[in-house]
Write a protein that holds these residues in place. Structure first.
Motif: not given
Length: 266
Positions: A105-106, A108-111, A131
């Motif tokens: 994952a990145k 930015q994908d883990l909101k 973030y």
């Protein structure tokens, strides 16, 4: 007769593996210890190693003038009041770590998801600001962060890559993978009392003259190149003394690592 030079009082950290730490036998070992050994022939005075302590206690002792030399330290304005620093002998990237059972994952994908980071580490302020939409979970150290990822308590963790490699090598952590570099690096060098400029010149001279092969052997001894699978071809994740090392070869971390963590190792 010549006046004997006083010993250089070196204060090692107790728990900063793989750079400097006290092992199960009570010995102070680590990558930075090997680096210091390589520089000792160029120093005017013998080095006396003090008992290993946590970083906060070492810095307090340095402020009192009871410590002459510290390894694996990043400059900060506060420290620069009473310490001077060599150029970094290693620069360590912080990385995102996830379980091996999920797709890389990145950040930015883990909101909205829980992601662990060391409390008070320099990287904590960076990721919280960059973030803010993630649910950041402050934990005592990198081991706690990675154990939480293994247990499913956290979706991911941010830690420095050398610390991750060290924990994998000691088999304290299993079943995790490095997902991406997060854009934060730790330049680590030696720190010495500002009142000892001659010591600084000798350390700096030794670092500049150190044989590249010796540097690489020290790195290879402490960082297990095969320990990590690393899938990010966009950037090289480690620069050693300004020299780019290609760490990525067919997706496998080949050169490697050093820890970005830092607790108050800002």
């Amino acid at each position: 007769s010549a006046v004997a030079q006083p010993d250089i009082r070196f204060a090692p950290e107790k728990d900063y593996g793989p750079f400097v730490y006290q092992n199960a036998q009570g010995q102070v070992v680590g990558l930075s210890i090997d680096m210091l050994e390589a520089l000792k022939p160029g120093l005017d005075s013998p080095v006396r190693t003090l008992p290993a302590q946590p970083l906060a206690e070492i810095l307090a002792a340095a402020q009192r003038g009871d410590v002459d030399l510290i390894s694996s330290l990043r400059p900060t304005p506060e420290r620069s009041v009473y310490l001077a620093f060599t150029t970094p002998y290693v620069q360590v990237p912080a990385v995102l770590v996830v379980r091996q059972s999920i797709s890389p994952a990145k950040l930015q994908d883990l909101k909205g998801q829980p992601v662990a980071v060391g409390q008070g580490y320099a990287v904590e302020a960076f990721v919280r600001q960059a973030y803010p939409e993630l649910k950041w979970q402050a934990v005592p150290d990198d081991l706690s962060a990675l154990q939480g990822v293994m247990a499913g308590k956290y979706q991911a963790a941010v830690a420095d890559i050398a610390s991750v490699s060290h924990l994998l090598r000691q088999q304290q952590v299993k079943g995790v993978q490095v997902s991406e570099a997060v854009g934060f690096d730790y330049p680590l060098g030696f720190a010495y009392r500002k009142s000892l400029p001659q010591l600084g010149r000798q350390l700096e001279g030794g670092l500049q003259q150190l044989d590249p092969g010796t540097r690489q052997r020290i790195l290879n001894r402490w960082i297990d190149a095969s320990a990590l699978q690393y899938e990010d071809r966009r950037r090289r994740v480690l620069r050693w003394s300004g020299l780019a090392l290609a760490l990525l070869a067919t997706g496998v971390l080949v050169g490697v690592a050093w820890r970005a963590r830092r607790k108050v190792k800002p």
